[in-house]
Design a protein around this motif. Sequence first.
Motif, PDB file in Angstrom:
ATOM      1  N   ILE A 107      27.785  10.272 -13.425  1.00  0.00           N
ATOM      2  CA  ILE A 107      28.803  11.012 -13.026  1.00  0.00           C
ATOM      3  C   ILE A 107      29.344  12.193 -13.905  1.00  0.00           C
ATOM      4  O   ILE A 107      29.577  13.245 -13.613  1.00  0.00           O
ATOM      5  N   ASP A 108      29.306  11.750 -15.254  1.00  0.00           N
ATOM      6  CA  ASP A 108      29.618  12.779 -16.066  1.00  0.00           C
ATOM      7  C   ASP A 108      28.555  13.709 -16.593  1.00  0.00           C
ATOM      8  O   ASP A 108      28.703  14.907 -16.686  1.00  0.00           O
ATOM      9  N   GLY A 109      27.212  13.106 -16.412  1.00  0.00           N
ATOM     10  CA  GLY A 109      26.052  13.963 -16.770  1.00  0.00           C
ATOM     11  C   GLY A 109      25.812  15.018 -15.443  1.00  0.00           C
ATOM     12  O   GLY A 109      25.882  16.262 -15.845  1.00  0.00           O
ATOM     13  N   ILE A 110      25.818  14.602 -14.274  1.00  0.00           N
ATOM     14  CA  ILE A 110      25.690  15.378 -13.191  1.00  0.00           C
ATOM     15  C   ILE A 110      26.991  16.416 -13.283  1.00  0.00           C
ATOM     16  O   ILE A 110      26.926  17.943 -12.796  1.00  0.00           O
ATOM     17  N   GLY A 111      28.124  15.978 -13.484  1.00  0.00           N
ATOM     18  CA  GLY A 111      29.549  16.881 -13.456  1.00  0.00           C
ATOM     19  C   GLY A 111      29.265  17.906 -14.542  1.00  0.00           C
ATOM     20  O   GLY A 111      29.741  19.271 -14.336  1.00  0.00           O
ATOM     21  N   ALA A 112      28.787  17.777 -15.816  1.00  0.00           N
ATOM     22  CA  ALA A 112      28.715  18.723 -16.680  1.00  0.00           C
ATOM     23  C   ALA A 112      27.529  19.521 -16.568  1.00  0.00           C
ATOM     24  O   ALA A 112      27.774  20.820 -16.607  1.00  0.00           O
ATOM     25  N   TYR A 113      26.416  19.111 -15.699  1.00  0.00           N
ATOM     26  CA  TYR A 113      25.503  20.341 -15.323  1.00  0.00           C
ATOM     27  C   TYR A 113      26.310  21.091 -14.344  1.00  0.00           C
ATOM     28  O   TYR A 113      25.907  22.313 -14.533  1.00  0.00           O
ATOM     29  N   PHE A 114      26.888  20.439 -13.463  1.00  0.00           N
ATOM     30  CA  PHE A 114      27.271  21.334 -12.256  1.00  0.00           C
ATOM     31  C   PHE A 114      28.164  22.442 -12.919  1.00  0.00           C
ATOM     32  O   PHE A 114      28.435  23.521 -12.618  1.00  0.00           O
ATOM     33  N   HIS A 115      29.125  22.038 -13.847  1.00  0.00           N
ATOM     34  CA  HIS A 115      30.322  22.984 -14.387  1.00  0.00           C
ATOM     35  C   HIS A 115      29.468  23.959 -15.412  1.00  0.00           C
ATOM     36  O   HIS A 115      30.166  25.106 -15.491  1.00  0.00           O
ATOM     37  N   HIS A 116      28.681  23.463 -16.055  1.00  0.00           N
ATOM     38  CA  HIS A 116      28.085  24.361 -17.117  1.00  0.00           C
ATOM     39  C   HIS A 116      26.837  25.068 -16.820  1.00  0.00           C
ATOM     40  O   HIS A 116      26.469  26.125 -17.729  1.00  0.00           O
ATOM     41  N   ALA A 117      25.981  24.469 -16.236  1.00  0.00           N
ATOM     42  CA  ALA A 117      24.535  25.184 -15.847  1.00  0.00           C
ATOM     43  C   ALA A 117      24.338  25.687 -14.357  1.00  0.00           C
ATOM     44  O   ALA A 117      23.384  26.207 -14.334  1.00  0.00           O
ATOM     45  N   THR A 118      25.488  25.518 -13.797  1.00  0.00           N
ATOM     46  CA  THR A 118      25.579  26.330 -12.574  1.00  0.00           C
ATOM     47  C   THR A 118      26.888  26.964 -12.449  1.00  0.00           C
ATOM     48  O   THR A 118      27.780  26.715 -13.245  1.00  0.00           O
ATOM     49  N   PRO A 119      26.981  27.981 -11.304  1.00  0.00           N
ATOM     50  CA  PRO A 119      28.503  28.662 -11.188  1.00  0.00           C
ATOM     51  C   PRO A 119      29.435  27.605 -10.928  1.00  0.00           C
ATOM     52  O   PRO A 119      30.726  28.051 -11.216  1.00  0.00           O
ATOM     53  N   GLY A 120      29.397  26.538 -10.707  1.00  0.00           N
ATOM     54  CA  GLY A 120      30.500  25.311 -10.673  1.00  0.00           C
ATOM     55  C   GLY A 120      31.506  25.785  -9.584  1.00  0.00           C
ATOM     56  O   GLY A 120      31.277  26.015  -8.614  1.00  0.00           O
TER      57      GLY A 120
END
Length: 217
Positions: A107-120
């Motif tokens: 959950i932290d892995g995909i959350g960090a991807y969402f916030h930092h590698a996509t417009p989130g």
Amino acid sequence: MKIYDMPGFPNPARIHIVLAEKDLAAQFEFVKVDLFAAEHKQPAFLAKNPGGVVPVLELDDGTHIAECIAITEYLDNLDGHPTLTGATPRDKALIHMMQKRADDWMIDGIGAYFHHATPGLGATLEAYKSPEWAGRKEWGERQLEKFKNGMRYFDSVLAQQAYIAGPRFSVADITVYCALLHAAFVGITVTDDYPALAAWQAGVADRPSVKNRGGQS
Ligand SMILES: N[C@@H](CCC(=O)N[C@@H](CS)C(=O)NCC(=O)O)C(=O)O
């Protein structure tokens, strides 16, 4: 009692599933916190949870409890019969071990991807047009690798046992399931490469607590 949350978001979904598993939803008032309007970064909400994230549980005496695992511990033990967090020292330890892996890797892995590698959550909240963005994006991409390693690991676990932490459904299953919900939102799905994870996901999706959580989260 109140739950501050945001419908449709993965961490609040964890608590809605817990409430349904424990048949407790009717006892709670749900208060929507508008993440897109940055309501969770305003002083009124930060006074409830300095971490500035949902969900938050508010008890009738005004106590605030943040972090899904802490909220789940509270809800699961209210009736004196914990079913999601373990009843024996051995079960508690195994569930918490897997829950921590599910939190960190999934959950932290995909959350960090969402916030930092996509417009989130969008330009205002994520500042993705800042000069530091390039470095953060690269870090976010690496978090996706962590998430995919997590999928591989949990697939191997589920090839050996029915649920994430052993023969019974637990909070660790809820965490992995909701991480996969978040992943699907950003276009990453469980493929044929992970057959045990896919079969487990279909089974969890069919649980009444997951299917009928009142359209919430
Ligand atoms: N570790 C926290 C994570 C909570 C979390 O990240 N919630 C998301 C919603 S799914 C959030 O509020 N995000 C807002 C933001 O990061 O600005 C928990 O277990 O409750």
